[in-house]
Design a protein around this motif. Structure first.
Motif, PDB file in Angstrom:
ATOM      1  N   ASP A  37       0.817  -1.212   0.000  1.00  0.00           N
ATOM      2  CA  ASP A  37       0.000   0.000   0.000  1.00  0.00           C
ATOM      3  C   ASP A  37       0.854   1.266   0.000  1.00  0.00           C
ATOM      4  N   GLU A  38       2.104   1.158   0.439  1.00  0.00           N
ATOM      5  CA  GLU A  38       3.012   2.305   0.468  1.00  0.00           C
ATOM      6  C   GLU A  38       3.787   2.470  -0.839  1.00  0.00           C
ATOM      7  N   PHE A  39       3.679   1.529  -1.750  1.00  0.00           N
ATOM      8  CA  PHE A  39       4.400   1.610  -3.019  1.00  0.00           C
ATOM      9  C   PHE A  39       3.940   2.829  -3.822  1.00  0.00           C
ATOM     10  N   ARG A  40       4.904   3.543  -4.421  1.00  0.00           N
ATOM     11  CA  ARG A  40       4.582   4.684  -5.282  1.00  0.00           C
ATOM     12  C   ARG A  40       5.345   4.639  -6.607  1.00  0.00           C
ATOM     13  N   THR A  41       6.552   4.068  -6.609  1.00  0.00           N
ATOM     14  CA  THR A  41       7.371   4.043  -7.823  1.00  0.00           C
ATOM     15  C   THR A  41       7.692   2.604  -8.208  1.00  0.00           C
ATOM     16  N   TYR A  42       7.867   2.398  -9.511  1.00  0.00           N
ATOM     17  CA  TYR A  42       8.166   1.045  -9.996  1.00  0.00           C
ATOM     18  C   TYR A  42       9.130   1.103 -11.179  1.00  0.00           C
ATOM     19  N   ALA A  43       9.746  -0.040 -11.444  1.00  0.00           N
ATOM     20  CA  ALA A  43      10.609  -0.233 -12.612  1.00  0.00           C
ATOM     21  C   ALA A  43      10.350  -1.635 -13.140  1.00  0.00           C
ATOM     22  N   TRP A  44      10.717  -1.851 -14.382  1.00  0.00           N
ATOM     23  CA  TRP A  44      10.508  -3.160 -15.014  1.00  0.00           C
ATOM     24  C   TRP A  44      11.698  -4.080 -14.795  1.00  0.00           C
ATOM     25  N   LEU A  45      11.401  -5.346 -14.535  1.00  0.00           N
ATOM     26  CA  LEU A  45      12.420  -6.394 -14.525  1.00  0.00           C
ATOM     27  C   LEU A  45      12.700  -6.788 -15.969  1.00  0.00           C
ATOM     28  N   ALA A  46      13.874  -7.326 -16.226  1.00  0.00           N
ATOM     29  CA  ALA A  46      14.171  -7.845 -17.566  1.00  0.00           C
ATOM     30  C   ALA A  46      13.239  -9.023 -17.840  1.00  0.00           C
ATOM     31  N   HIS A  47      12.706  -9.104 -19.053  1.00  0.00           N
ATOM     32  CA  HIS A  47      11.777 -10.179 -19.416  1.00  0.00           C
ATOM     33  C   HIS A  47      12.567 -11.455 -19.719  1.00  0.00           C
ATOM     34  N   PRO A  48      12.354 -12.510 -18.922  1.00  0.00           N
ATOM     35  CA  PRO A  48      13.074 -13.758 -19.201  1.00  0.00           C
ATOM     36  C   PRO A  48      12.439 -14.495 -20.375  1.00  0.00           C
ATOM     37  N   GLN A  49      13.254 -15.001 -21.263  1.00  0.00           N
ATOM     38  CA  GLN A  49      12.735 -15.776 -22.390  1.00  0.00           C
ATOM     39  C   GLN A  49      12.658 -17.229 -21.945  1.00  0.00           C
ATOM     40  N   ARG A  50      11.469 -17.637 -21.489  1.00  0.00           N
ATOM     41  CA  ARG A  50      11.296 -18.988 -20.962  1.00  0.00           C
ATOM     42  C   ARG A  50      10.704 -19.943 -21.979  1.00  0.00           C
ATOM     43  N   THR A  51      10.272 -19.429 -23.094  1.00  0.00           N
ATOM     44  CA  THR A  51       9.691 -20.275 -24.122  1.00  0.00           C
ATOM     45  C   THR A  51      10.213 -19.838 -25.477  1.00  0.00           C
ATOM     46  N   LYS A  52      10.216 -20.747 -26.400  1.00  0.00           N
ATOM     47  CA  LYS A  52      10.662 -20.417 -27.755  1.00  0.00           C
ATOM     48  C   LYS A  52       9.490 -20.004 -28.641  1.00  0.00           C
ATOM     49  N   ASP A  53       8.304 -19.903 -28.058  1.00  0.00           N
ATOM     50  CA  ASP A  53       7.103 -19.541 -28.805  1.00  0.00           C
ATOM     51  C   ASP A  53       7.194 -18.076 -29.222  1.00  0.00           C
ATOM     52  N   THR A  54       7.330 -17.845 -30.517  1.00  0.00           N
ATOM     53  CA  THR A  54       7.484 -16.482 -31.023  1.00  0.00           C
ATOM     54  C   THR A  54       6.198 -15.672 -30.934  1.00  0.00           C
ATOM     55  N   ARG A  55       5.084 -16.317 -30.641  1.00  0.00           N
ATOM     56  CA  ARG A  55       3.840 -15.565 -30.433  1.00  0.00           C
ATOM     57  C   ARG A  55       3.892 -14.815 -29.104  1.00  0.00           C
ATOM     58  N   ILE A  56       4.785 -15.245 -28.205  1.00  0.00           N
ATOM     59  CA  ILE A  56       4.939 -14.601 -26.899  1.00  0.00           C
ATOM     60  C   ILE A  56       6.221 -13.788 -26.864  1.00  0.00           C
TER      61      ILE A  56
END
Length: 190
Positions: A37-56
């Motif tokens: 509830d105290e959170f105000r700022t955020y940043a993105w984590l690096a997106h892990p490539q866990r699948t070889k599905d190019t649709r994702i």
């Protein structure tokens, strides 16, 4: 005409099932509700490539997910910062597409009790099998200070017979919106 009037309801129900909305669910750490509830700022984590599905794993899907999350969070007062600026929380996402089968059996017992031919035809039942894809999007919120997962949202939608990244019909945006309606979590009432 008789066959059409009996098969049409089944076909319509299958069609409606394939157009069903996005199902969402969330889970969170009850001990972290006050901190979240105290959170105000955020940043993105690096997106892990866990699948070889190019649709994702592609730039288009990455942009759709991050833009939808950014738009929703920023509309509610959260501020996106660089990861080096000590954000309150980190956001990450994952996706999957699973192929499923659906079987519907149509009983070929023709007629209605008021029909003069009622009971006069017993045909073999027919089973229709349909293959379709279901997409799942997972959005994680990690407490940046403690480096632990504190909230997870999932959205799942039927993608139909031939999903494509271009034809997602706004499902990503709808899923993100419905998921984040439940963020931040409300404290449980005793």
């Amino acid at each position: 005409m008789r066959l059409l009037s009996r098969v049409l309801p089944v076909l319509v129900s299958l069609g409606l099932a394939s157009c069903a909305g996005v199902k969402v669910g969330t889970n969170y750490d009850p001990a972290a509700v006050q901190r979240i509830d105290e959170f105000r700022t955020y940043a993105w984590l690096a997106h892990p490539q866990r699948t070889k599905d190019t649709r994702i794993n592609n730039d288009i899907t990455e942009a759709q997910v991050t833009e939808a999350v950014d738009r929703d969070l920023q509309a509610r007062g959260y501020r996106k910062v660089d990861a080096s600026a000590n954000p309150d929380f980190l956001i990450g996402w994952q996706g999957a597409i699973d192929t499923r089968l659906s079987a519907e059996t149509v009983d070929n017992y023709w007629g209605y009790p008021w029909d003069p031919f009622w009971g006069s035809y017993y045909g073999p039942s027919e089973t229709y099998v349909r293959q379709y894809d279901v997409g799942t999007l997972i959005v994680d919120v990690v407490d940046a200070r403690e480096k632990r997962l504190v909230w997870r949202g999932t959205a799942q939608a039927n993608l139909g017979d031939s999903p494509s990244i271009q034809g997602n019909g706004g499902r990503i945006e709808k899923g993100v919106e419905k998921m984040l309606e439940k963020f931040p979590p409300k404290p449980e009432k005793s």
